[in-house]
Structures are given as C-alpha cells and as structure tokens.
Scaffold this motif. Structure first.
Motif, short mmCIF file in Angstrom:
data_model
loop_
_atom_site.label_atom_id
_atom_site.label_comp_id
_atom_site.label_asym_id
_atom_site.label_seq_id
_atom_site.Cartn_x
_atom_site.Cartn_y
_atom_site.Cartn_z
N GLN A 330 37.45 43.80 43.28
CA GLN A 330 37.86 45.19 43.12
C GLN A 330 39.33 45.30 42.72
O GLN A 330 39.70 46.15 41.90
N LEU A 331 40.17 44.43 43.27
CA LEU A 331 41.58 44.44 42.89
C LEU A 331 41.76 44.04 41.43
O LEU A 331 42.62 44.60 40.72
N ALA A 335 43.46 46.37 38.65
CA ALA A 335 44.58 45.89 37.84
C ALA A 335 44.28 46.07 36.35
O ALA A 335 45.14 46.51 35.57
#
Length: 348
Positions: A330-331, A335
């Motif tokens: 998810q990060l 990003a």
C-alpha cells in the motif's frame, strides 16, 4: 490435526514440512468454512485468520515447539467458537437475509464504483461507440460467474488455494491498472489538458486496443467480486433458508442499482475538470485498497510470506492488514500515486 502435526514436525527439526502443514491447516481445514463463518461472525473470522497467519509466521521464524503448541491451543479454542457459531441453531432467516444482503453490497460496491466511473468517463468524452465494450465486460463477468457457480456446485470443488489465488492476482492486477488510470485522470483534471485530449481524439476513433482494455478492466473488477460472492452464497445455500438468501440478494441489487443511478446522475452535472479530479481520487483510494487485499490473499495462499505487525489494526474494508507485506504494497502504491500526481501538477 495438521496444526498439531506441524508442531511435531518442528520437534523433529523439519521446519519446511511444519510450514506446509500449517498452510494446509488453513487452506484445507479453515478456508472451506470461511464463507459461512463470515456471514455468522465476521469478527471471529478475522481473529482466526490473524491467529493462523501469525502461527505460520512463527513456524517460519524459528519459534520453539512449546510456544507453537500454546498457539495451537489458542487456535483450537477459537475454532471451537467457530463450530458453535456455525451450528444450525445459531442461524435464522433474519441473519441469513442480512448476511446475503451485506455480502453482495460489500463485494459489489468496489466493482460498481469502478464500472460507473468508466461509464461516466465514456459519456463525458462523448465516445459512445465504446460503451458496448464496457457493458459487455461486466455482463460477461456475470455470465462467467454463473458458469463458475454451476461448475463449483455440480462438477468440481473450488479449493481454498484457488479461491485465494483468484482473489489475490485479480486484486493486484486491478490495483496496477487503476494506478495508471487514476494518474491519467488526475492529469486530465485541468481544463486545458482535457480540451487538448478532446481535440486529439475527435479526429480519430478510439482504438480497438483501448476499447478492449475497457472490456478487460470491467470484466476483471466484476468477476473477482462475483467469484467471491458466489462462494459466500453457496455456503449460505447449503445451510438452507433459500428464500431469505434470494430476498437478501435482490435487496442488495436494488441498493446497488440506486447507488449507480445516483452516481451517474451526479456525474452528469459535474464540470469536466471536477469529474476527473473526483474520479482520480476514487481510483487512487481503490488502488491502495485492492493492493492490500491482493497481497493478503496471496499470503493466505502461501505465495507470499507473512511478517506480522501486531500494532497495526485490521480493517479489511480498506485493505488494511497487520502484516509488513500488505503495508509495504500500500505504501508503494501511495508513493507511485504521489509521484504521478506531482508530475501532473508540474506539467500543468
């Protein structure tokens, strides 16, 4: 049980076999009852999933046999709770109705949001010649779902691994596609950008590749939800109470139809810039949600490892799961979205 055997394998020094037995305990032992339990007690379902995932991580992480044995005992106790929740006396026509309606609403809403956004986009861009591809995509997904239901009911059984792999790879694929779509829509949110896009497209018909892309996206996002819903409904049907299931499903269909109508009506009144801005943020949220769900399903299938993060809350509706891998996915998506949106603003 497989879990007890996995502890014995650890004592014998065979961690590989212990891990395989722990995975089998989930896929072959718990996964078949998961749809029915999700209807009766979703909180208990998520607790068992979390405990079994932590157990597999502990096996691979080198935890000692005594501590693993204590984990197995805890899992055994919650599995007893699951057995009680699934007893015939624990269900009723009302719970079946609510379960059927809730499942279809929960599983169908994600797909509905994406398909409605696609329909609104085609209308806004005045390229109605590709609208049949969008409708054909979701209709073909429903037809494929009926075939899947028939095969699963009368021909073959759908294994736990097959279910998780279908959900996992379908979610990851959809997340990657929506990532690019969201960034593209954000770039077109500027009025000048949209006018340039329209002028470029007015001189030529939308390519066959783009039309089939719309078909494929509609098919994938709808079929992954249909596949999941079929398994839940099959589990409900096996418990009896046929009419409450039908009534719950029809109620959910009416609710989804009203939501779709409201969204399309709202989108028509939106200025083109706002439509693309709102749609890009919707795609961004769904990208992050699907990334988490996809990686979690692949973890449950044993394709990806599990590194528990007990401090992270579990909120499956948003694709948030307490493992390092799902959070990392998810990060990464966040990003990529941030970079894409920033580049769009710089170009504007």
């Amino acid at each position: 049980s497989h879990l007890s055997q996995s502890v014995d394998a650890v004592r014998a020094g065979d961690r590989g076999r212990a891990g395989a037995l722990a995975l089998s305990a989930y896929l072959d032992g718990f996964e078949p009852i998961e749809p029915a339990l999700g209807i009766r007690d979703r909180t208990l379902l998520e607790r068992i999933e979390g405990l079994m995932g932590e157990y597999r991580a502990a096996v691979q992480g080198g935890e000692g046999a005594e501590r693993l044995s204590a984990r197995v005992q805890v899992i055994g106790e919650v599995l007893d709770d699951a057995e009680a929740a699934l007893s015939p006396n624990a269900g009723s026509a009302a719970t079946t109705f609510l379960g059927a309606a809730t499942i279809l609403l929960r599983e169908g809403l994600e797909a509905l949001l994406i398909v409605v956004a696609m329909i609104a986009f085609v209308r806004k861009s005045e390229r109605m010649e590709v609208m049949p591809y969008v409708h054909a995509g979701w209709f073909a997904a429903l037809a494929a779902g009926l075939i899947t239901w028939a095969l699963a009911t009368w021909v073959i059984g759908i294994s736990g691994a097959s279910r998780e792999l279908t959900e996992g790879f379908g979610s990851v694929f959809a997340a990657v596609v929506l990532l690019s779509v969201g960034i593209w829509m954000h770039g077109k949110a500027q009025a000048d950008e949209w006018q340039r896009y329209i002028r470029a497209k007015m001189s030529k018909a939308l390519s066959g590749r783009s039309a089939w892309f719309l078909f494929g996206l509609a098919f994938i996002v709808v079929y992954r939800e249909v596949f999941e819903t079929i398994l839940f409904y099959a589990a409900l049907w096996n418990q009896g109470n046929g009419w409450p299931i039908v009534a719950g499903g029809l109620s959910a269909c009416v609710a989804l139809a009203v939501i779709a109508w409201a969204m399309l009506r709202f989108s028509r009144s939106l200025p083109i810039g706002k439509f693309f801005a709102y749609s890009s943020w919707l795609m961004a949220v769904l990208t992050v949600v699907l990334a988490g769900k996809g990686i979690s399903a692949l973890q449950e299938a044993g394709i990806i490892g599990i590194a528990p993060m007990p401090s992270v809350p579990r909120f499956s509706v948003l694709g948030l799961f307490p493992t390092a891998q799902t959070i990392a996915a998810q990060l990464i998506m966040l990003a990529a979205l941030a970079v894409g949106f920033a580049l769009n603003r710089r170009r504007a």
